[in-house]
Design a protein around this motif. Sequence first.
Motif, short mmCIF file in Angstrom:
data_model
loop_
_atom_site.label_atom_id
_atom_site.label_comp_id
_atom_site.label_asym_id
_atom_site.label_seq_id
_atom_site.Cartn_x
_atom_site.Cartn_y
_atom_site.Cartn_z
N THR A 30 0.83 -1.20 0.00
CA THR A 30 0.00 0.00 0.00
C THR A 30 0.87 1.25 0.00
N LYS A 31 1.92 1.24 0.84
CA LYS A 31 2.82 2.39 0.92
C LYS A 31 3.60 2.58 -0.38
N LEU A 32 3.89 1.48 -1.07
CA LEU A 32 4.66 1.57 -2.31
C LEU A 32 3.90 2.34 -3.38
N ALA A 33 2.60 2.08 -3.49
CA ALA A 33 1.80 2.81 -4.47
C ALA A 33 1.81 4.31 -4.17
N LYS A 34 1.70 4.66 -2.91
CA LYS A 34 1.75 6.07 -2.49
C LYS A 34 3.12 6.67 -2.77
N ALA A 35 4.19 5.90 -2.46
CA ALA A 35 5.55 6.39 -2.67
C ALA A 35 5.86 6.59 -4.15
N GLN A 36 5.35 5.72 -5.00
CA GLN A 36 5.60 5.85 -6.44
C GLN A 36 4.92 7.10 -7.00
N ARG A 37 3.70 7.37 -6.54
CA ARG A 37 3.01 8.58 -7.00
C ARG A 37 3.78 9.83 -6.57
N ALA A 38 4.22 9.84 -5.31
CA ALA A 38 4.98 10.98 -4.79
C ALA A 38 6.31 11.13 -5.54
N MET A 39 6.94 10.00 -5.87
CA MET A 39 8.21 10.04 -6.60
C MET A 39 8.03 10.66 -7.98
N GLN A 40 6.97 10.30 -8.67
CA GLN A 40 6.72 10.86 -9.99
C GLN A 40 6.48 12.36 -9.92
N ALA A 42 7.75 14.34 -7.66
CA ALA A 42 9.05 14.95 -7.35
C ALA A 42 9.92 15.03 -8.60
N LYS A 43 9.85 14.02 -9.45
CA LYS A 43 10.63 14.04 -10.70
C LYS A 43 10.17 15.18 -11.59
N THR A 44 8.85 15.36 -11.68
CA THR A 44 8.32 16.47 -12.47
C THR A 44 8.74 17.80 -11.89
N TYR A 45 8.72 17.86 -10.57
CA TYR A 45 9.10 19.08 -9.87
C TYR A 45 10.55 19.45 -10.13
N GLY A 46 11.40 18.45 -10.32
CA GLY A 46 12.82 18.71 -10.48
C GLY A 46 13.29 18.89 -11.91
N GLN A 47 12.38 18.82 -12.86
CA GLN A 47 12.79 18.92 -14.26
C GLN A 47 13.32 20.31 -14.61
N TYR A 201 15.52 16.69 -2.57
CA TYR A 201 14.12 16.25 -2.49
C TYR A 201 13.83 15.13 -3.48
N ALA A 202 14.26 15.30 -4.73
CA ALA A 202 14.04 14.26 -5.74
C ALA A 202 14.74 12.96 -5.35
N SER A 203 15.95 13.07 -4.81
CA SER A 203 16.70 11.87 -4.40
C SER A 203 16.05 11.20 -3.20
N LEU A 204 15.56 12.01 -2.25
CA LEU A 204 14.86 11.45 -1.09
C LEU A 204 13.62 10.67 -1.52
N MET A 205 12.87 11.24 -2.46
CA MET A 205 11.63 10.60 -2.90
C MET A 205 11.91 9.29 -3.62
N GLU A 206 12.93 9.31 -4.48
CA GLU A 206 13.25 8.09 -5.23
C GLU A 206 13.84 7.03 -4.29
N GLY A 207 14.69 7.47 -3.37
CA GLY A 207 15.23 6.53 -2.39
C GLY A 207 14.15 5.94 -1.50
N HIS A 208 13.16 6.77 -1.15
CA HIS A 208 12.04 6.30 -0.31
C HIS A 208 11.24 5.22 -1.04
N ALA A 209 10.95 5.45 -2.32
CA ALA A 209 10.22 4.45 -3.10
C ALA A 209 11.01 3.16 -3.23
N ALA A 210 12.32 3.28 -3.46
CA ALA A 210 13.16 2.08 -3.56
C ALA A 210 13.20 1.32 -2.24
N GLU A 211 13.21 2.06 -1.12
CA GLU A 211 13.25 1.42 0.19
C GLU A 211 11.96 0.66 0.48
N ILE A 212 10.82 1.29 0.20
CA ILE A 212 9.54 0.63 0.43
C ILE A 212 9.43 -0.61 -0.45
N SER A 213 9.89 -0.50 -1.70
CA SER A 213 9.88 -1.65 -2.61
C SER A 213 10.76 -2.77 -2.07
#
Length: 259
Positions: A30-40, A42-47, A201-213
């Motif tokens: 459940t958390k992974l789905a939330k983390a993936q959305r947040a990661m996406q 953050a990626k858009t935010y950092g472009q 921020y972008a690295s934190l979000m991607e690392g968070h998604a990888a950790e939950i996965s």
Amino acid sequence: MATLREIELRLKSVRNIEKITKSMKMIASTKLAKAQRAMQNAKTYGQANSGLQKRSSPSGGKKLFVVVSSDRGLCGGIHSSVTKQARRLIADGNQDARVVVLGDKSKSQLVRLAPDNLLLTFNQIGKDVPTFADAAVIADYITKSGAEFDSINIVYNRFVSAISYEAAVVEVANEDALREAPNFKQYEMEEDEFSIANAIYASLMEGHAAEISSKRNAMDNASKNAGDMIGTLQMKYNRGRQAAITNELVDIITGASAL
């Protein structure tokens, strides 16, 4: 040889472990789905500043490493991967580089391996989905630390898929390099702290998604191992029980024959 009672107790214990790991796997899913959305997001935010960083990042000079991990365990080797990557970077001609560590897991490893390089450490990382405010606080501490650097290298776990991740590095230029970059004014950035915070921020979000996965996969593997162990113990229990019944029958028949 274990008695039937001992096998029965082991079975009960392993079944409880299986229930816990399955429950933790469901929560992680459940958390992974939330983390993936947040990661996406953050990626858009950092472009906006990614192109600028590619044009302005220096090839040499003093480097500061930001190692992104967390405080949490039960995630496989995800924390060790960024620690090993940071060690390789430091050993590769950056022995004097300063290091900022996010999360107690990598901190405990780097304190032993490179204690003289540590500049700042942060904990309480990864308890929830990271926010830009978290990254801004970290960036503020870095810029006010007094450390001299030409670029920041953020070492983090890149999310590849729901079952895969890899250690990666993103480079962020310092203020002077940013201001000398082509078309800097079009980004309307008054200071480099925003750029640092954005990259963190972008690295934190991607690392968070990888950790939950990774945690989900670890719990899945633990559940499968518990299931295999339950099957083995159940077979031993059934065989022992059948042997006990057979012995009782033999005793009854032998006793009856003696009368």
